[in-house]
Enzyme design. Structure first.
Site, PDB file in Angstrom:
ATOM      1  N   LYS A 121       0.833  -1.207   0.000  1.00 30.17           N
ATOM      2  CA  LYS A 121       0.000   0.000   0.000  1.00 30.17           C
ATOM      3  C   LYS A 121       0.866   1.256   0.000  1.00 30.17           C
ATOM      4  O   LYS A 121       0.648   2.182  -0.800  1.00 30.17           O
ATOM      5  CB  LYS A 121      -0.928   0.013   1.209  1.00 30.17           C
ATOM      6  CG  LYS A 121      -1.868   1.214   1.255  1.00 30.17           C
ATOM      7  CD  LYS A 121      -2.605   1.312   2.560  1.00 30.17           C
ATOM      8  CE  LYS A 121      -1.693   1.805   3.668  1.00 30.17           C
ATOM      9  NZ  LYS A 121      -2.398   2.034   4.952  1.00 30.17           N
ATOM     10  N   ASP A 139      -6.407   1.256   0.985  1.00 30.41           N
ATOM     11  CA  ASP A 139      -6.459   1.373   2.442  1.00 30.41           C
ATOM     12  C   ASP A 139      -7.881   1.043   2.893  1.00 30.41           C
ATOM     13  O   ASP A 139      -8.703   0.569   2.098  1.00 30.41           O
ATOM     14  CB  ASP A 139      -6.013   2.765   2.905  1.00 30.41           C
ATOM     15  CG  ASP A 139      -6.989   3.860   2.495  1.00 30.41           C
ATOM     16  OD1 ASP A 139      -7.987   3.576   1.780  1.00 30.41           O
ATOM     17  OD2 ASP A 139      -6.767   5.020   2.885  1.00 30.41           O
TER      18      ASP A 139
END
Length: 216
Positions: A121, A139
Site C-alpha cells: 500500500k 487502504d
C-alpha cells in the site's frame, strides 16, 4: 446497472467535481512523503501533519534520519499510533535508502518494499503521488467505498483483490486520481459507521444505499 456503467458514472462525477484530488499529508519532497505515509498507518493525516514539521526540521533528509537512533525519533512521533515500531521502521528505512539507493526514493514497487515499514500500500502511494504511476493503494477507505458503491465485488475480500478489481476497470490515466477520490469520499462522506448517504451524490448507483437505506 452493469459494472462498466457504474465505473463510468463514478469517473464522470469525480472528474467534474474534483478534477485534481491530492493527498492531505503535508510534504515538500518525496522523502518527506515517504516518512509521512509510513507514519500514517492506522493514524490520521491530521495527526501526522501536526507532528511532521518538527520531525522534518530535525531530520530534513534520509542521511540525518539514518544517523539517528530509534529512541530519538520516538520523541518526535510519540503521539502517533505505534510510535515504537514506527521509530524503528523510519530509522531502518533511512539507512536502507542510504546504503542501497544513495538516499534517493526508489521508483518501483519491488525496490520500495525492501525498505523497512514499506508494504504494498505504501509503495503504491509513493508511486502514484511522486511518480504519477497508475497504481492503486487500497487502504480501509478505498476497501470500504469500493464495495459499497459496487466497484469491487463481495468476493474481493482482500486489499489485493480489491486492487485488481479496480485496476481492471479504471483507465490508467484516472488511476492515480481514483485512489484519492475513494479515500476522500470515505473520509468525509462514506464514513464507516454513519455514512452520510443523504449528502452523497453517488447514492443513485450505490449498492449500499439501495440495500441499507432505500429498503428501510
Amino acid at each position: 446497472m452493469q459494472k462498466k456503467e457504474r465505473f463510468r458514472r463514478f469517473i464522470e462525477y469525480f472528474t467534474e467535481h474534483y478534477p485534481e484530488p491530492k493527498t492531505e499529508l503535508n510534504f515538500s519532497n518525496p522523502y518527506e512523503l515517504l516518512v509521512a505515509v509510513i507514519l500514517s498507518a492506522q493514524c490520521t493525516d491530521k495527526r501526522i501533519n501536526q507532528i511532521s514539521p518538527s520531525l522534518f526540521a530535525r531530520f530534513p533528509e534520509a542521511e540525518s534520519l539514518a544517523a539517528a537512533s530509534a529512541d530519538e525519533v520516538f520523541t518526535y512521533i510519540r503521539s502517533v499510533s505505534y510510535p515504537n515500531n514506527k521509530a524503528k521502521h523510519l530509522v531502518g528505512m533511512a539507512r536502507t535508502l542510504m546504503e542501497k539507493f544513495d538516499g534517493e526514493i526508489p521508483a518501483t514497487v519491488e525496490e520500495l518494499q525492501t525498505l523497512p515499514g514499506v508494504g504494498r500500500k505504501t509503495a503504491h502511494v509513493i508511486l502514484s503521488v511522486v511518480y504519477n504511476e497508475p497504481t492503486m493503494a487500497v487502504d480501509t477507505h478505498v476497501f470500504r467505498v469500493s464495495h459499497r458503491i459496487g466497484l469491487a465485488p463481495l468476493t474481493a475480500t482482500t486489499p489485493l483483490a480489491v486492487e485488481k478489481a479496480l485496476m481492471a476497470h479504471i483507465p490508467k490515466q484516472y488511476v492515480p486520481k481514483a485512489h484519492h477520490w475513494l479515500i476522500l469520499h470515505g473520509r468525509y462522506i462514506c464514513l464507516a459507521r454513519a455514512p452520510k448517504c443523504e449528502e452523497c451524490a453517488l447514492r443513485e448507483f450505490c449498492k449500499y444505499y439501495e440495500k441499507s437505506v432505500v429498503v428501510k
